[in-house]
Design an enzyme around this catalytic site. Structure first.
Site, short mmCIF file in Angstrom:
data_model
loop_
_atom_site.label_atom_id
_atom_site.label_comp_id
_atom_site.label_asym_id
_atom_site.label_seq_id
_atom_site.Cartn_x
_atom_site.Cartn_y
_atom_site.Cartn_z
N HIS A 1 0.83 -1.21 0.00
CA HIS A 1 0.00 0.00 0.00
C HIS A 1 0.87 1.27 0.00
O HIS A 1 1.91 1.31 0.65
CB HIS A 1 -0.87 0.06 1.26
CG HIS A 1 -2.02 -0.88 1.28
ND1 HIS A 1 -1.88 -2.24 1.42
CD2 HIS A 1 -3.36 -0.64 1.21
CE1 HIS A 1 -3.08 -2.80 1.43
NE2 HIS A 1 -4.00 -1.85 1.30
N GLU B 1 14.15 14.80 -3.49
CA GLU B 1 13.97 15.68 -4.65
C GLU B 1 15.04 15.41 -5.70
O GLU B 1 14.75 15.34 -6.91
CB GLU B 1 14.02 17.15 -4.23
CG GLU B 1 12.77 17.64 -3.54
CD GLU B 1 12.79 19.14 -3.31
OE1 GLU B 1 11.70 19.74 -3.25
OE2 GLU B 1 13.89 19.72 -3.19
#
Length: 309
Positions: free
Chosen positions: A148, A282
């Protein structure tokens, strides 16, 4: 010049047409059913929406701190397709068969336990018909768990809320030890923090390709239709439960925890071994997190990596 204008108008036509395929909510007394509003492009969306959904916009909404990949709700963006399932929101990559990221908000209201775990993994039928629908059987005998993104235990307020977490577009092929040990431990830790009086903005995703499950190394499963990522990451922005969340984050009141784990069975059980900075995620993904904050605060928070208790 006319040819450029024609291309531009044609693009706007496609964009407008595909936006008709956004989830359309039809009201009933207790629940709402998400369904397609444009016949022929998408199937009937098999998502039931109850009255316990988080706010659609603003504070406590699922994408309040920003859209890290600038995902769009248009089929033109096949590899960065924005899907709002009300209980969570995601950027979906149809070519990889998994989300790029999933974002949701967690507070005490979301942890009210009104139902049991569904355990019924089902395909999501709201994608354009030309895109592959990942099935329950897509993961069978692959050596990887149906991992999940938004956890089942984060959405137990209603049968509808919990069922939404078992849609196959909320899954990724996750090494069993990764899913059942380190990842489960981190999920339980975050719920513990909510039970202590906090609220959390959470975003999870993956990058790279190639993981090690019970059957060894694999680049993909389901005959190449579902990519196996090499790394799995999660970012948690933790605040004491309250209001004016952006102001409080800007004032330095938020705690930041970010982790990245290799998608392998050899991972350690403690998530603290995998703490990184948001900036590191990032750099690995090319995404822009926390874009609703000021640039100075983004820079400050994204470089932190040592605040976990």
């Amino acid at each position: 010049m006319k040819s450029y204008i024609s291309y531009f108008l044609f693009y706007l036509f496609l964009l407008a047409g595909s936006c008709k395929n956004l989830v359309h909510i039809s009201d009933s007394s207790d629940t709402r059913t998400a369904s397609s509003s444009t016949a022929g492009n998408m199937g009937k969306i098999n998502v039931q929406i109850a009255t316990d959904v988080p706010p659609s916009v603003g504070e406590n909404s699922n994408m309040y701190l920003g859209n890290p990949s600038n995902a769009q709700p248009s089929f033109i963006f096949k590899n960065n397709y924005l899907i709002n399932l009300e209980y969570y929101i995601m950027s979906y990559d149809a070519d990889r068969g998994i989300p790029n990221w999933v974002s949701w908000h967690l507070n005490s209201d979301r942890l009210i336990n009104n139902t049991k775990r569904s355990n019924k993994f089902v395909e999501y039928t709201g994608l354009p018909e030309s895109w592959y629908q990942v099935q329950h059987r897509s993961y069978t005998a692959s050596g990887f768990d149906r991992g999940h993104h938004c956890p089942s235990a984060d959405r137990l307020t209603s049968e509808q809320a919990n069922a939404s977490t078992f849609l196959m577009i909320n899954m990724l092929p996750q090494a069993p030890n990764n899913n059942q040990r380190v990842w489960n431990n981190f999920e339980m830790y975050l719920r513990k923090r909510v039970n202590e009086g906090n609220e959390i903005y959470i975003i999870m995703g993956s990058y790279g390709q190639g993981g090690v499950g019970n059957e060894g190394y694999a680049l993909s499963i389901d005959d190449g239709r579902v990519a196996v990522p090499s790394h799995i990451w999660k970012i948690a922005i933790i605040l004491p439960e309250g209001t004016n969340d952006l102001d409080r984050i800007e004032a330095g009141e938020a705690e930041i925890i970010a982790i990245t784990t290799p998608n392998e069975n050899s991972v350690r059980s403690s998530w603290k071994n995998y703490i990184v900075s948001i900036r590191a995620i990032e750099d690995a993904t090319g995404y822009n997190f926390l874009s609703e904050l000021s640039i100075p605060m983004q820079n400050e928070l994204e470089l932190q990596s040592d605040q976990a208790a």
